[in-house]
Scaffold this motif. Structure first.
Motif, PDB file in Angstrom:
ATOM      1  N   ALA A 287       0.833  -1.209   0.000  1.00  0.00           N
ATOM      2  CA  ALA A 287       0.000   0.000   0.000  1.00  0.00           C
ATOM      3  C   ALA A 287       0.862   1.251   0.000  1.00  0.00           C
ATOM      4  N   VAL A 288       0.415   2.244  -0.768  1.00  0.00           N
ATOM      5  CA  VAL A 288       1.050   3.562  -0.741  1.00  0.00           C
ATOM      6  C   VAL A 288      -0.040   4.566  -0.412  1.00  0.00           C
ATOM      7  N   ASN A 289       0.160   5.295   0.687  1.00  0.00           N
ATOM      8  CA  ASN A 289      -0.851   6.245   1.127  1.00  0.00           C
ATOM      9  C   ASN A 289      -0.165   7.371   1.884  1.00  0.00           C
ATOM     10  N   LYS A 290      -0.675   8.589   1.729  1.00  0.00           N
ATOM     11  CA  LYS A 290      -0.086   9.752   2.416  1.00  0.00           C
ATOM     12  C   LYS A 290      -0.336   9.713   3.914  1.00  0.00           C
ATOM     13  N   ASP A 291      -1.413   9.023   4.294  1.00  0.00           N
ATOM     14  CA  ASP A 291      -1.848   9.030   5.688  1.00  0.00           C
ATOM     15  C   ASP A 291      -1.296   7.794   6.412  1.00  0.00           C
ATOM     16  N   ALA A 292      -0.406   8.018   7.379  1.00  0.00           N
ATOM     17  CA  ALA A 292       0.240   6.905   8.094  1.00  0.00           C
ATOM     18  C   ALA A 292      -0.763   6.072   8.877  1.00  0.00           C
ATOM     19  N   ASP A 293      -1.957   6.619   9.139  1.00  0.00           N
ATOM     20  CA  ASP A 293      -2.953   5.888   9.921  1.00  0.00           C
ATOM     21  C   ASP A 293      -4.014   5.222   9.055  1.00  0.00           C
ATOM     22  N   ALA A 294      -3.837   5.225   7.758  1.00  0.00           N
ATOM     23  CA  ALA A 294      -4.856   4.634   6.880  1.00  0.00           C
ATOM     24  C   ALA A 294      -5.040   3.154   7.232  1.00  0.00           C
ATOM     25  N   GLY A 303       3.938  -1.356   3.651  1.00  0.00           N
ATOM     26  CA  GLY A 303       3.269  -0.070   3.481  1.00  0.00           C
ATOM     27  C   GLY A 303       4.305   1.021   3.325  1.00  0.00           C
ATOM     28  N   VAL A 304       4.078   1.904   2.348  1.00  0.00           N
ATOM     29  CA  VAL A 304       4.964   3.054   2.210  1.00  0.00           C
ATOM     30  C   VAL A 304       4.121   4.305   2.419  1.00  0.00           C
ATOM     31  N   VAL A 305       4.448   5.053   3.459  1.00  0.00           N
ATOM     32  CA  VAL A 305       3.738   6.290   3.737  1.00  0.00           C
ATOM     33  C   VAL A 305       4.365   7.359   2.853  1.00  0.00           C
ATOM     34  N   GLY A 306       3.615   7.798   1.858  1.00  0.00           N
ATOM     35  CA  GLY A 306       4.182   8.769   0.935  1.00  0.00           C
ATOM     36  C   GLY A 306       3.202   9.137  -0.149  1.00  0.00           C
ATOM     37  N   ASP A 307       3.692   9.938  -1.084  1.00  0.00           N
ATOM     38  CA  ASP A 307       2.863  10.430  -2.170  1.00  0.00           C
ATOM     39  C   ASP A 307       2.913   9.427  -3.327  1.00  0.00           C
ATOM     40  N   LEU A 308       1.759   8.953  -3.721  1.00  0.00           N
ATOM     41  CA  LEU A 308       1.725   7.937  -4.777  1.00  0.00           C
ATOM     42  C   LEU A 308       2.335   8.454  -6.074  1.00  0.00           C
ATOM     43  N   PHE A 309       2.280   9.795  -6.283  1.00  0.00           N
ATOM     44  CA  PHE A 309       2.782  10.343  -7.547  1.00  0.00           C
ATOM     45  C   PHE A 309       4.303  10.355  -7.619  1.00  0.00           C
ATOM     46  N   THR A 310       4.984  10.172  -6.492  1.00  0.00           N
ATOM     47  CA  THR A 310       6.433   9.992  -6.573  1.00  0.00           C
ATOM     48  C   THR A 310       6.798   8.515  -6.400  1.00  0.00           C
ATOM     49  N   VAL A 311       6.091   7.824  -5.493  1.00  0.00           N
ATOM     50  CA  VAL A 311       6.455   6.431  -5.192  1.00  0.00           C
ATOM     51  C   VAL A 311       6.154   5.497  -6.370  1.00  0.00           C
ATOM     52  N   ALA A 312       4.947   5.616  -6.953  1.00  0.00           N
ATOM     53  CA  ALA A 312       4.569   4.665  -8.011  1.00  0.00           C
ATOM     54  C   ALA A 312       5.459   4.801  -9.248  1.00  0.00           C
ATOM     55  N   PRO A 313       5.719   6.021  -9.751  1.00  0.00           N
ATOM     56  CA  PRO A 313       6.613   6.115 -10.916  1.00  0.00           C
ATOM     57  C   PRO A 313       8.031   5.627 -10.600  1.00  0.00           C
ATOM     58  N   GLN A 314       8.508   5.883  -9.393  1.00  0.00           N
ATOM     59  CA  GLN A 314       9.846   5.392  -9.033  1.00  0.00           C
ATOM     60  C   GLN A 314       9.876   3.865  -9.039  1.00  0.00           C
ATOM     61  N   LEU A 315       8.829   3.266  -8.512  1.00  0.00           N
ATOM     62  CA  LEU A 315       8.737   1.803  -8.510  1.00  0.00           C
ATOM     63  C   LEU A 315       8.716   1.278  -9.950  1.00  0.00           C
ATOM     64  N   ALA A 316       7.889   1.905 -10.796  1.00  0.00           N
ATOM     65  CA  ALA A 316       7.800   1.458 -12.192  1.00  0.00           C
ATOM     66  C   ALA A 316       9.169   1.567 -12.867  1.00  0.00           C
ATOM     67  N   ALA A 317       9.857   2.676 -12.616  1.00  0.00           N
ATOM     68  CA  ALA A 317      11.172   2.874 -13.236  1.00  0.00           C
ATOM     69  C   ALA A 317      12.177   1.846 -12.721  1.00  0.00           C
ATOM     70  N   ALA A 318      12.141   1.565 -11.428  1.00  0.00           N
ATOM     71  CA  ALA A 318      13.077   0.587 -10.847  1.00  0.00           C
ATOM     72  C   ALA A 318      12.859  -0.798 -11.447  1.00  0.00           C
ATOM     73  N   LEU A 319      11.588  -1.155 -11.646  1.00  0.00           N
ATOM     74  CA  LEU A 319      11.289  -2.474 -12.206  1.00  0.00           C
ATOM     75  C   LEU A 319      11.732  -2.549 -13.661  1.00  0.00           C
ATOM     76  N   LYS A 320      11.528  -1.439 -14.392  1.00  0.00           N
ATOM     77  CA  LYS A 320      11.957  -1.399 -15.794  1.00  0.00           C
ATOM     78  C   LYS A 320      13.469  -1.511 -15.880  1.00  0.00           C
TER      79      LYS A 320
END
Ligand SMILES: Cc1cc2nc3c(=O)[nH]c(=O)nc-3n(C[C@H](O)[C@H](O)[C@H](O)COP(=O)(O)OP(=O)(O)OC[C@H]3O[C@@H](n4cnc5c(N)ncnc54)[C@H](O)[C@@H]3O)c2cc1C
Ligand SMILES: Cc1cc2nc3c(=O)[nH]c(=O)nc-3n(C[C@H](O)[C@H](O)[C@H](O)COP(=O)(O)OP(=O)(O)OC[C@H]3O[C@@H](n4cnc5c(N)ncnc54)[C@H](O)[C@@H]3O)c2cc1C
Lengths: 324, 259
Positions: A287-294, A303-320
């Motif tokens: 899970a990626v969510n800005k709210d640590a209590d989600a 779980g990664v507490v963070g902004d999906l717009f930075t975490v998801a593209p970084q993950l996609a790039a790392a996998l590529k």
């Protein structure tokens, strides 16, 4: 081994048998001798017979009329009813647990005065009796049921049954006649869902879902790009669907599709209990969510507490990058 | 046009829903009991149709004493009267038995249309509308997103797995609604007060002429063999993104052999 027939309503489209029908025939082979019931326009059953045989059907009951497909549901119910009569005492009737399948199962159960078991994920023959397994209340209970009256009418969840039946080289094709239902609702027009290149949501090994946190329909490309790197399907929360970010057929949860993939990635999804009801049996949850209590973190393996717009593209790039 | 709407009281999906007892029936004490959201949408559609075409809405439920709360909620939204199928002998009914009792209750009414939800949130059989249509000899159009009545016929957009279709059928009929059919109205104070005076008819097994040897858990057509709660999934590692959050997930997926 039981030598009674087990009837399977065959689903087909564009001259091919749908995948779920193979799963149903595999389930049927555990209960007795699989037989397929084909409803279609003249010639359909003969054209599908070899494929159905390869999937385990020893008999193909053919219910053919030029009107097939032009009206709703009762044609299939009558076809199954005729096949039950022709089969003598079938051990069970199996249909796919779709909306159509569950309606067909319910109506057939009324006609036969039989018990109906819904959305089963496993079947077994115990003694002479069909016993089904169900995962209920969002997968939080597992129950096993039997039918005490009539021919068990069972709807089976797609992607739940593994294995295959023994192929049959030349299944017998048995034509059956059923009376037309002049009052059946008429289908004026059908708009099929676009299948696209991604795997089917309910069958995918990887599902990447976006929630309200994705913020707009345009932003959903972030979810899609990650799904594509992983070869997965895209899902959405109800809030995302109701906000118009993503089409309804991709909703995961209590009132959407139930998924159980190897990997489920939730982006900007809080993890409401009704969302969890449709995905909590996934093997691994990220899970990626800005709210640590989600609440999604209560069931996330990572779980990664963070902004999906930075975490998801970084993950996609790392996998590529890893793939080179 | 006169319409009957089936409404079911279910354990709130926001709560921790449980099964209980040797037969693993719903634990009605474990969670708040509420009108199933999909059925409040059914009531809404029926009210809109009668507002446009005239006629009255009767809401029908089968359930224990406290299911009257669900009927009152629908009456407060604007439904005109209610029927409560209420008899301890019906406890533990399965789908076949429930459809028999509800069909018998509907036969006591003269309606042009029966509206239901497409799938309840507890049993999730998605079978009741078809089963009732079968028993009443009516046609059914299930999982509809839009519904337009024109004299003795209607047209609906039906949405199921694989696509949507435009369908037409004759009244009387059974229609089940899809959750995207529209949001239900909130009862206002006047509605809540008025609901207290609206008629609720109670019908027992005997009133409905049902065979006592066919009703209730003991005579159900389906029977529990065994069952158990599945252990709840628990959370694992939680990290805060320090600029390397995406990379951390990639490492985790590699370590878990998921990529
Ligand atoms: C009868 C019933 C049936 C239901 N069925 C379903 C169902 O089938 N499926 C379903 O999903 N829901 C269902 N619901 C609705 C459910 O209760 C929730 O309302 C819904 O799941 C919330 O969706 P969400 O998590 O996307 O939105 P929210 O709860 O609003 O959560 C959005 C999350 O995004 C996070 N966020 C925001 N911006 C970012 C960012 N930039 N980066 C990272 N995180 C961010 C926020 O912190 C928040 O946690 C049902 C409800 C009822 C009553
Ligand atoms: C976890 C669980 C699993 C179950 N599995 C099975 C099973 O496999 N086989 C079986 O025979 N029974 C089963 N049952 C019992 C079955 O759910 C009940 O008989 C139920 O009343 C009818 O089925 P449903 O609510 O699932 O119907 P659905 O067909 O999903 O309901 C559709 C609509 O029908 C109407 N409706 C349904 N019940 C009522 C009611 N009591 N009063 C008024 N309107 C109603 C509502 O409008 C509802 O939205 C199960 C129950 C539970 C709790």
């Amino acid at each position: 081994m039981n030598d009674r027939q087990v009837l399977v309503l065959a689903e087909h489209a564009d001259g091919a048998v749908r995948r779920v029908t193979g799963e149903l025939l595999a389930a049927a082979s555990r209960l007795g001798v699989p037989a397929a019931v084909v409803v279609g326009t003249p010639g359909t059953a003969q054209a599908l017979a070899a494929e159905l045989g390869a999937l385990g059907a020893a008999t193909v009951y053919a219910v053919e009329t030029p009107e097939a497909g032009a009206t709703l549901i009762t044609g299939e119910v009558s076809a199954l009813q005729a096949a039950v009569t022709a089969a003598g005492e079938p051990a069970a009737v199996l249909v796919a647990a779709t909306f159509d399948g569950r309606e067909i199962a319910g109506r057939l159960a009324v006609r036969l005065d039989s018990g109906v078991l819904t959305d089963v994920v496993g079947v077994a023959l115990e003694g002479d009796e069909v016993v089904t397994t169900q995962a209920v209340l969002g997968g939080s209970y597992q129950t096993r049921y039997r039918v005490t009256r009539g021919v068990p009418v069972v709807s089976v969840r797609g992607n739940a049954i593994e294995g295959a039946a023994t192929p049959v080289a030349e299944p017998a094709v048995v034509p059956l006649q059923v009376a037309a239902d002049p009052t059946a609702p008429r289908v004026l027009e059908t708009v099929p869902e676009e299948a696209g290149d991604r795997p089917e949501l309910g069958a995918a090994k990887v599902v990447v879902s976006g929630g309200r946190g994705v913020g707009s329909a345009d932003n959903f490309h972030v979810v899609e790009e990650l799904a594509d790197v992983l070869g997965g399907a895209v899902g959405a929360s109800r809030a995302a669907v109701d906000s118009g970010y993503y089409p309804h057929q991709f909703q995961v949860g209590q009132t959407g599709t139930t998924v159980s993939p190897q990997l489920y990635i939730a982006l900007g999804i809080s993890g409401a209990i009704q969302h969890r009801a449709g995905m909590q049996t996934s093997k691994t949850i990220v899970a990626v969510n800005k709210d640590a209590d989600a609440p999604i973190y209560e069931i996330a393996d990572l779980g990664v507490v963070g902004d999906l717009f930075t975490v998801a593209p970084q993950l996609a790039a790392a996998l590529k990058a890893r793939r080179g | 046009m006169d319409i009957a709407v089936l409404v079911k009281q279910v354990p709130d999906t926001y709560a921790d829903r449980r099964l209980t007892g040797p037969d693993l029936v719903l634990d009605r004490a474990a969670a708040d009991a509420v009108i199933d959201e999909i059925d409040s949408k059914g009531v809404e559609i029926a009210l809109q149709l009668t507002e446009k075409h005239g006629g009255e809405v009767t809401v029908v439920t089968m359930g224990p004493e406290r299911a009257t709360e669900t009927l009152r909620k629908a009456l407060a939204m604007g439904a005109h009267r209610a029927v409560h199928v209420l008899d301890d002998a019906l406890a533990g009914s399965d789908a076949l038995q429930t459809s028999e009792a509800l069909a018998a209750a509907l036969r006591t009414l003269q309606v042009d249309l029966v509206v239901t939800g497409n799938e309840s949130t507890d049993g999730r059989a998605a079978a009741m509308p078809g089963m009732i249509a079968e028993r009443l000899g009516l046609s059914a159009v299930t999982s509809v997103r839009t519904l337009e009545v024109d004299g003795g016929t209607f047209r609906a957009e039906r949405v199921v797995e694989g696509g949507a279709s435009q369908v037409t059928a004759q009244l009387p009929a059974v229609v089940s609604v899809n959750e995207k059919v529209g949001e239900p109205r909130y009862p206002n104070f006047k509605g809540i007060m008025a609901a207290k005076k609206k008629p609720v008819t109670t019908l027992s097994v005997a009133d409905l002429g049902l065979d006592p040897a066919r009703v209730g858990l003991a005579n159900a057509s389906t029977q529990l063999v065994e069952g158990a709660e599945r252990p709840a999934k628990s959370g694992g590692r939680k990290i805060t993104d320090d600029g390397q959050g995406g990379q951390a997930i990639a490492d985790f997926l590699v370590e878990q052999r998921l990529v």
